[in-house]
Scaffold this active site. Structure first.
Site, mmCIF file in Angstrom:
data_model
loop_
_atom_site.group_PDB
_atom_site.id
_atom_site.type_symbol
_atom_site.label_atom_id
_atom_site.label_comp_id
_atom_site.label_asym_id
_atom_site.label_seq_id
_atom_site.Cartn_x
_atom_site.Cartn_y
_atom_site.Cartn_z
ATOM 1 N N TYR A 222 -8.111 0.441 -8.132
ATOM 2 C CA TYR A 222 -8.698 -0.652 -8.084
ATOM 3 C C TYR A 222 -10.004 -0.726 -9.155
ATOM 4 O O TYR A 222 -10.340 -1.704 -9.657
ATOM 5 C CB TYR A 222 -9.183 -1.244 -6.768
ATOM 6 C CG TYR A 222 -7.928 -1.793 -6.091
ATOM 7 C CD1 TYR A 222 -6.853 -1.201 -5.708
ATOM 8 C CD2 TYR A 222 -8.228 -3.241 -5.918
ATOM 9 C CE1 TYR A 222 -5.611 -1.926 -4.945
ATOM 10 C CE2 TYR A 222 -7.260 -3.798 -4.971
ATOM 11 C CZ TYR A 222 -6.083 -3.175 -4.734
ATOM 12 O OH TYR A 222 -5.006 -3.856 -3.893
ATOM 13 N N LYS B 292 1.206 10.333 -2.029
ATOM 14 C CA LYS B 292 2.271 10.396 -2.845
ATOM 15 C C LYS B 292 2.081 11.643 -3.528
ATOM 16 O O LYS B 292 2.163 11.893 -4.792
ATOM 17 C CB LYS B 292 2.312 9.180 -3.956
ATOM 18 C CG LYS B 292 3.485 9.180 -4.655
ATOM 19 C CD LYS B 292 4.982 8.727 -3.953
ATOM 20 C CE LYS B 292 6.016 8.726 -4.812
ATOM 21 N NZ LYS B 292 7.367 8.625 -4.109
ATOM 22 N N ASP C 86 6.419 6.201 0.263
ATOM 23 C CA ASP C 86 7.827 5.412 0.175
ATOM 24 C C ASP C 86 8.278 5.354 1.842
ATOM 25 O O ASP C 86 8.973 4.585 2.351
ATOM 26 C CB ASP C 86 8.610 5.987 -0.774
ATOM 27 C CG ASP C 86 8.566 7.365 -1.216
ATOM 28 O OD1 ASP C 86 7.913 8.001 -0.261
ATOM 29 O OD2 ASP C 86 9.387 7.878 -1.896
ATOM 30 N N ASP D 118 -3.300 -1.424 0.908
ATOM 31 C CA ASP D 118 -3.077 -2.915 0.660
ATOM 32 C C ASP D 118 -1.714 -3.323 0.878
ATOM 33 O O ASP D 118 -1.376 -4.304 1.585
ATOM 34 C CB ASP D 118 -3.471 -3.062 -0.915
ATOM 35 C CG ASP D 118 -3.248 -4.583 -1.171
ATOM 36 O OD1 ASP D 118 -3.601 -5.436 -0.379
ATOM 37 O OD2 ASP D 118 -2.681 -4.878 -2.244
ATOM 38 N N ASP E 23 0.049 -5.412 4.189
ATOM 39 C CA ASP E 23 0.851 -6.863 4.289
ATOM 40 C C ASP E 23 2.290 -6.537 4.922
ATOM 41 O O ASP E 23 2.693 -7.296 5.799
ATOM 42 C CB ASP E 23 1.007 -7.284 2.922
ATOM 43 C CG ASP E 23 0.108 -8.476 2.316
ATOM 44 O OD1 ASP E 23 -1.116 -8.116 2.745
ATOM 45 O OD2 ASP E 23 0.621 -9.196 1.759
#
Ligand code: NAD
Ligand code: IPM
Ligand code: MN
Length: 363
Positions: free
Chosen positions: A142, A192, A224, A248, A252
């Site tokens: 970001y 990851k 994942d 993030d 959701d």
């Protein structure tokens, strides 16, 4: 009587609607518990671009820094989608997080038992879901530079940079351990590491830091797989700590375990200075201006504000109870309503929760 100054940044789309309900709720808390809340309004996001030519006016940062806590709605919308990066509403949100050094974003994913049928997942899967996602908020892809679009020999090229320092990783991972100590003492660090160098360092740091928290069981999970495990068996998780973008996306996803994105609050905390409280959802342009948005994520964010920034845990608990009671009474907004008969508007749901605060059912 105690006095508190709260910066209020309603933002765009449904932001002002849901923030209005949270502010009125805090006023009701003030009446009942004898606190004086002073609300100071500031502009952020698209409304600030329109009025002040920037998504984060200096004045807004000042208001926030002078406050005990910040309550924010949401930013963004189609009107500003094609603006240049410095004029995008989202840049204002990232800017205030950075300006207040809010590195720790707490996103509790708690299922209210009366909403068990609102989740698209089976009852037996979501039952007892109680997860805390701890998201790093001021680093990673970001904020890395360079970030650019340019024309190279083979056409258009773009660069986003994922940059973290070890110190940035360590402080959020420690936060994850500390929060796990207050809960079920299980920390899942999501990365990851099979691909990313940043994740390999993240894993090393998590392993090193874990020696200081022998009472917390640390496990590592690739992102994942974590996305899949959240749906397969959410009860396996207690605290999840992860970097900015993974947090993030996973939050959701996790919101649907609780029935709706409109249910998930968040607290963003720094080293010192005011915390910022906002729902995890966005400005929801598809329902903006219709008085149908679910205000509960923002109301529950106000509860987190009371608890984390003002130290008013009894008041925070009273808000959470009033929300729980509204749901138990069968009140729903459209997002959690389905075929439900008692679907309320944003305003009506706010009223019901305030009403429950005034006349709590003793149980
Ligand atoms: P969104 O979160 O705004 O909406 C996604 C879906 O969830 C929509 O169908 C929306 O109607 C629904 N929804 C969201 N909040 C709800 C609520 N309280 N009650 C009922 N339904 C709700 O995500 P999006 O559509 O991808 O993004 C819209 C804009 O919001 C974009 O400009 C994006 O950048 C911005 N955004 C801002 C924030 C923030 O301010 N923190 C967060 C996410 C997205
Ligand atoms: C959130 C939002 C923001 C983020 C956007 C609007 C910058 O999605 O608060 O979750 O990605 O952090
Ligand atoms: Mn998001």
């Amino acid at each position: 009587m105690s006095n508190y100054k709260i910066a209020v940044l309603p933002g765009d789309g449904i932001g002002p609607d849901v923030v209005k309900e949270a502010v009125q709720l805090l006023e009701e808390i003030g009446n009942q518990y004898n606190h004086q809340f002073e609300f100071v309004y500031g502009k952020i996001g698209g409304v600030a671009v329109d009025e002040a030519g920037t998504p984060l006016p200096e004045k807004t940062v000042e208001i926030c820094k002078e406050s005990d806590a910040v309550l924010l709605g949401a930013v963004g919308g189609p009107k500003w989608d094609n603006e240049s990066p410095e004029l995008k509403p989202e840049t204002g949100l990232l800017g205030i997080r950075k300006a207040l050094q809010l590195y720790a974003n707490l996103r509790p994913v708690t299922l209210f038992s009366s909403l068990i049928h609102s989740s698209p997942l089976k009852r037996e899967v979501v039952l007892d879901t109680d997860i805390l996602i701890v998201r790093e908020l001021t680093g990673g892809i970001y904020f890395g530079s360079p970030r650019e679009r340019r024309v190279g020999e083979k056409g258009v090229e773009v660069i986003d940079t994922l940059f973290y320092t070890e110190a940035e990783m360590e402080r959020i991972i420690r936060k994850g351990f500390e929060l796990a100590q207050t809960r079920k003492r299980k920390l899942t660090s999501v990365d990851k590491a099979n691909v990313l160098e940043s994740s390999r360092l993240w894993r090393e740091v998590a392993n090193r830091v874990s020696c200081d928290y022998p009472d917390v069981a640390l496990t590592h999970m690739l992102v994942d797989n974590a996305a899949m495990q959240l749906i397969r068996n959410p009860r396996q998780f207690d605290v999840i700590v992860t970097e900015n973008m993974f947090g993030d996306i996973l939050s959701d996803e996790a919101s649907m375990l609780t029935g709706s994105l409109g249910m998930l609050p968040s607290a963003s905390l720094g080293v010192e200075g005011p915390g910022l409280y906002e729902p995890i959802h966005g400005s929801a342009p598809d329902i903006a201006g219709k008085d149908v948005a679910n205000p509960l994520a923002t109301i529950l964010s106000a509860a987190l504000l009371l608890r984390h920034s003002l130290g008013l845990s009894e008041e925070a608990y009273a808000v959470e109870k009033a929300v729980e009671q509204a749901l138990e009474q069968g009140f729903r907004t459209h997002d959690i309503g389905g075929e439900w008969e008692r679907v309320l508007s944003t305003t009506q749901m706010g009223e019901v929760v305030r009403g429950n605060l005034k006349a709590p059912i003793i149980s």
